[in-house]
Design an enzyme around this catalytic site. Structure first.
Site, PDB file in Angstrom:
ATOM      1  N   SER A  91       6.739  -2.512  48.562  1.00 45.12           N
ATOM      2  CA  SER A  91       5.874  -1.242  47.816  1.00 45.12           C
ATOM      3  C   SER A  91       6.465  -0.079  47.864  1.00 45.12           C
ATOM      4  O   SER A  91       7.468   0.151  48.758  1.00 45.12           O
ATOM      5  CB  SER A  91       4.640  -1.323  49.073  1.00 45.12           C
ATOM      6  OG  SER A  91       5.189  -0.449  50.339  1.00 45.12           O
ATOM      7  N   ASP A  92       6.283   0.814  47.108  1.00 43.38           N
ATOM      8  CA  ASP A  92       6.666   2.285  47.213  1.00 43.38           C
ATOM      9  C   ASP A  92       6.038   2.879  48.565  1.00 43.38           C
ATOM     10  O   ASP A  92       5.232   2.267  49.069  1.00 43.38           O
ATOM     11  CB  ASP A  92       6.142   3.077  45.999  1.00 43.38           C
ATOM     12  CG  ASP A  92       7.194   4.220  45.896  1.00 43.38           C
ATOM     13  OD1 ASP A  92       7.986   4.741  46.762  1.00 43.38           O
ATOM     14  OD2 ASP A  92       7.524   4.613  44.525  1.00 43.38           O
ATOM     15  N   TRP A  93       6.670   3.849  48.885  1.00 46.59           N
ATOM     16  CA  TRP A  93       6.505   4.325  50.326  1.00 46.59           C
ATOM     17  C   TRP A  93       4.758   4.841  50.242  1.00 46.59           C
ATOM     18  O   TRP A  93       4.645   5.852  49.558  1.00 46.59           O
ATOM     19  CB  TRP A  93       7.326   5.630  50.723  1.00 46.59           C
ATOM     20  CG  TRP A  93       8.448   5.230  51.468  1.00 46.59           C
ATOM     21  CD1 TRP A  93       8.981   5.396  52.315  1.00 46.59           C
ATOM     22  CD2 TRP A  93       9.273   3.848  50.877  1.00 46.59           C
ATOM     23  NE1 TRP A  93      10.075   4.789  52.930  1.00 46.59           N
ATOM     24  CE2 TRP A  93      10.301   3.808  51.988  1.00 46.59           C
ATOM     25  CE3 TRP A  93       9.381   2.864  50.050  1.00 46.59           C
ATOM     26  CZ2 TRP A  93      11.348   2.861  51.955  1.00 46.59           C
ATOM     27  CZ3 TRP A  93      10.108   2.016  50.097  1.00 46.59           C
ATOM     28  CH2 TRP A  93      11.248   1.892  51.014  1.00 46.59           C
ATOM     29  N   ALA A 107       2.245   3.133  49.074  1.00 47.32           N
ATOM     30  CA  ALA A 107       1.807   2.590  47.685  1.00 47.32           C
ATOM     31  C   ALA A 107       0.936   1.090  48.111  1.00 47.32           C
ATOM     32  O   ALA A 107       0.328   0.700  47.113  1.00 47.32           O
ATOM     33  CB  ALA A 107       2.782   2.210  46.747  1.00 47.32           C
TER      34      ALA A 107
END
Length: 883
Positions: free
Chosen positions: A292-294, A296
């Site tokens: 995941s993006d941070w 997300a």
């Protein structure tokens, strides 16, 4: 209470894929006037025979087979924001001697470090059109990351692709064209991994603007919304435009893919089973791991079922100590919500990527820096202020990488106009004008994550930045050149000293070089009202006025632009006193040396990786600046389909004779355009057809999901160990209590079976039908069959040895298709005056195919296919029909 990784059941079990019956879905549907995303389950598991992954799979299986359930969970869950030295840190496996994996930005070098290099931004690297330089850039970045102890470098980027020219992070990617972006993404990924570090292709997918990408961020800017925006993209556009570059990276063996913040068709990217399970893992055969993006990640079990493999940075929001995974994932496996094969597959994917790049547990380098402090000593767990130790070792990883940076930034500079003033040759008097030529008074790193526009613009802002260990300004380098040449040199590094500037440039024999810029970046930083995305396409700090004022007096005005993308030149580009315009992009630490090499003709320039329109409106797309769905998710309709940048300009102002049009809808400088130090003639187009192999849809079934060993379902086996000291806010895989699942996870649904709240087939580990469009990393192997080889003769008709960048475009035919699309290019270096060279390009089945939303596969339509060869998207003197 020993761990705080508790979440509400709705977060653990929620699933946002649209409730659409499985089977027979050919395209993205619409529900309640909003786009929706069809489900795709189960999440595909690794293939032990996937080309290029066989050895990595075997090593991963051997390693993961030894792990306990908490150890597997530790691999998949970050320890929390600022919980360790890197921007993202997975949990460790001390029993087997494995420290936690270190994830670190970014796409142009190491963020929040020291003694590292600052490489050119992606858009400048792209403008070189050089496969060799792309690979070398990746290799050097990977080498530096490896020597710092980084395991996963969070780059390169091809999302955003550049749908709207005002998009804040377009500069992190290489170009607006998917074909070219795919090659750059693949070459850079291979380079990074050749350096011994896992590359991360990001941001997957449709993350084309900063506005509304995260609801909390938007709320901070005063917007009253409850959900992040939705990028609404049809199936054909998704495949032919936005997924295309990622397919190249997957085929090249990239180890990680980062899912993005926003939603795709109203399902969050990191739990959208269609784009992760259906396209990335099934159709493209991706064998690495999805992180995941941070922040997300928006759910627990649902994200696992939808194909997410790693949660970063591990906490639900920064420094909450709460996690969707951690102890909740442990419990979800115990109670059967997440099947054993899914946690095994997550761990396998992570470790296979680890082994694939040559890393071993025994030889993992120590992490020798801290993202959170430059002090030599500090807290290892910065958030909790725990474990005081040496955290920075000052390891210098730069080597001679400045040579590459200087060359790459120069070859990624584009000469847009030149009436004869370039290259410079010991001019009598040089006057450099503009703040963009000088230093930031606070130093090159004076603004956190480069969140300002003070001094020369060498990189934009956000998490995709790097620390400068030095920055050569244009003023410094040009002055050094002037001293060497015996040239008189003066500079005024302020945009508002008009009295002094006008007096200086009115003197005889002056060559005035005006520097101006336009910046952008990531949405968490607001610079002068630009909330990541640009407010407009004009130059910053009255740069346009400065250029117009200087050129109204000086008959030899050269303009140098450091910008994140296109700006509007319409008001002044054709002023005869402006004798040259050079776009120098975001050149990195060797900025001044690189632009000096171009202005003095020491290096050959590049070609534009995007179109320069006459007006902002002429691009046909823009950022969505206002919430348009009440308090719900803003809806960003990608209604233009595949018609972005040059595809849009060609449709609205076609060039029938192969040259640029002059109407308002036509580009000022087209995609692929750039002047050279010489002239070239194109001739002798030849097309060699190859045996037309049959495209065979992949058939058969996968193996059953591998399960690597039984584990206890007794909660008492997973409570927090008595010999482990609890660190505040740190995310652990252990449970709070063994009394009941509900108390252990705050989950009132404990004891229910997964099929009561997860979609059908989400836990099905039986053999699954193979995707007809899949079959290997990158997709069906038949897509890369070479159907034609095109060649043309390129002759240097001038008197200077220089580079040329021939380009091949194809018309796929059909009413709703672009006029032509890029399908080949090569940077041919050092062509001598009078010399002829042969440009060759292979045309694959993929290059000639369109995505059929009904067949859910690639097809070559019956429409006539035509090939074009030339020096830009609108200068194509050679053409022929493909038989």
């Amino acid at each position: 209470m020993k761990t705080t990784s508790l979440v509400a059941a709705v977060l653990l079990a929620a699933c946002t894929d649209a409730a659409i019956p499985a089977g027979g879905i050919s395209k993205f549907a619409r529900k309640d006037d909003h786009a929706s995303s069809p489900p795709h389950y189960p999440s595909p598991w690794m293939d032990p025979e996937a080309p290029g992954w066989e050895n990595a799979y075997a090593s991963a299986r051997e390693f993961v087979s030894q792990l306990t359930l908490p150890e597997k969970v530790n691999l998949t869950t970050g320890v929390g924001w600022m919980g360790e030295r890197c921007v993202g840190n997975a949990g460790s496996i001390p029993r087997l001697g494995m420290r936690g994996l270190c994830m670190q930005d970014g796409p142009l070098g190491i963020r929040l470090s020291d003694y590292n290099s600052a490489f050119p931004g992606g858009i400048t690297a792209g403008a070189s059109w050089s496969r060799k330089l792309w690979h070398e850039r990746g290799l050097l970045m990977g080498t530096e990351a490896n020597e710092k102890g980084i395991d996963v470098l969070l780059g390169p980027a091809s999302g955003p692709l550049g749908r709207a020219p005002t998009g804040g992070r377009n500069w992190e990617g290489f170009t607006v064209d998917p074909y070219m972006a795919g090659i750059a993404l693949a070459q850079t990924s291979v380079g990074i991994q050749d350096g011994g570090v896992i590359a991360t292709a990001k941001h997957y997918i449709g993350n084309e603007q900063e506005h509304f990408r995260q609801a909390p961020e938007a709320i901070g800017y005063g917007f009253n919304i409850t959900e992040s925006s939705s990028s609404n993209i049809d199936d054909k556009t998704l495949h032919e435009l936005y997924v295309w570059p990622f397919a190249d990276a997957v085929r090249a063996g990239v180890g990680a893919v980062m899912c993005s913040y926003q939603q795709v068709n109203n399902s969050y990217s990191c739990q959208n089973s269609k784009i992760i399970n259906g396209i990335l893992k099934d159709e493209l055969g991706f064998q690495g791991f999805v992180m995941s993006d941070w922040q997300a990640q928006h759910a627990g079990a649902a994200t696992a079922a939808a194909g997410l493999d790693m949660s970063m940075p591990g906490d639900t929001s920064f420094n909450t100590g709460l996690s969707y995974w951690g102890a909740n994932l442990t419990l979800a496996v115990i109670n059967g919500t997440v099947p054993e094969w899914r946690i095994d597959d997550m761990a396998m994917r992570i470790m296979a990527s680890f082994f694939k790049v040559g890393r071993t547990v025994e030889t993992m380098p120590d992490i020798n820096f801290s993202s959170w402090s430059r002090d030599t000593f500090g807290y290892v767990q910065s958030a909790a202020k725990e474990n005081w130790d040496q955290i920075n070792y000052g390891v210098d990883v730069r080597h001679d990488h400045g040579k590459h940076i200087r060359e790459a930034a120069a070859k990624g500079s584009v000469v847009l106009k030149n009436t004869g003033s370039l290259p410079l040759n010991k001019p009598k008097f040089v006057a450099v004008i503009g703040e963009d030529a000088g230093s930031n008074p606070a130093g090159p790193n004076g603004c956190s994550d480069r969140g300002c526009d003070d001094g020369t613009l060498a990189m934009a802002w956000g998490s995709g930045t790097s620390q400068f260990s030095y920055l050569v300004t244009p003023d410094a380098a040009l002055q050094f050149q002037a001293i060497e040449d015996g040239t008189r040199y003066e500079s005024i590094l302020n945009n508002n000293r008009w009295a002094q500037v006008s007096q200086l440039i009115a003197q005889p024999n002056v060559t005035a070089i005006v520097f101006a810029n336009a910046d952008s970046g990531e949405g968490y930083i607001n610079v002068d009202g630009n909330e990541g995305d640009r407010k407009n396409l004009t130059l910053w700090k009255e740069g346009d006025e400065l250029i117009k004022n200087v050129s109204s007096i000086c008959p030899n005005t050269i303009v140098v632009l450091h910008t994140v993308g296109p700006v509007l030149l319409t008001e002044w580009y054709d002023n005869p006193n402006i004798t040259a315009i050079v776009w120098a992009g975001l050149p990195g630490q060797e900025s001044g040396n690189s632009i000096t090499d171009i202005l003095y003709g020491k290096t050959s320039p590049g070609r534009s990786p995007f179109t320069w329109g006459r007006t902002r409106k002429s691009y046909g797309t823009d950022v969505l600046y206002d919430a348009n769905n009440g308090q719900g998710a803003p809806q960003q309709e990608f209604s233009e389909g595949v018609f972005i940048d040059y595809r849009h300009f060609d449709r609205n102002s076609p060039s029938t004779d192969g040259t640029a049009s002059s109407d308002d809808a036509a580009p000022l400088y087209e995609f692929g355009f750039g002047l050279s130090w010489s002239t070239f003639e194109y001739s002798s187009l030849e097309i060699q057809p190859h045996i037309d192999t049959i495209y065979e849809p992949t058939s058969g079934d996968t193996i059953a999901a591998p399960e690597l060993g039984n584990f206890s379902i007794d909660l008492a086996d997973y409570t927090f160990p008595s010999d482990i000291r609890y660190i505040y806010q740190f995310i652990y895989p252990w449970l709070n209590t063994s009394s009941s699942g509900k108390e252990a996870s705050a989950d009132p649904y404990y004891g229910q079976t997964a099929d009561q709240f997860l979609p059908p087939k989400a836990v099905d580990g039986s053999p699954q039908p193979k995707n007809p469009a899949g079959g290997a990393p990158g997709g069906n192997p038949g897509l890369w069959d070479v159907l034609y080889t095109v060649s043309a003769t390129v002759t240097n008709t001038g008197d200077v040895t220089t580079d040329e960048i021939p380009q091949l475009y194809i018309s796929l035919g059909g009413k709703n298709e672009p006029v032509r699309v890029l399908r080949g290019f090569e940077r041919i270096e050092g062509i001598a005056a009078g010399q002829s060279v042969i440009f060759t390009a292979d045309i694959t089945r993929r290059d000639l195919s369109n995505w059929d939303i009904t067949a859910q596969n690639w097809v070559i339509t019956k429409h006539e296919k035509k090939v074009f060869v030339g020096s830009s998207s609108r200068n194509l003197p050679l053409s022929a029909v493909l038989e």
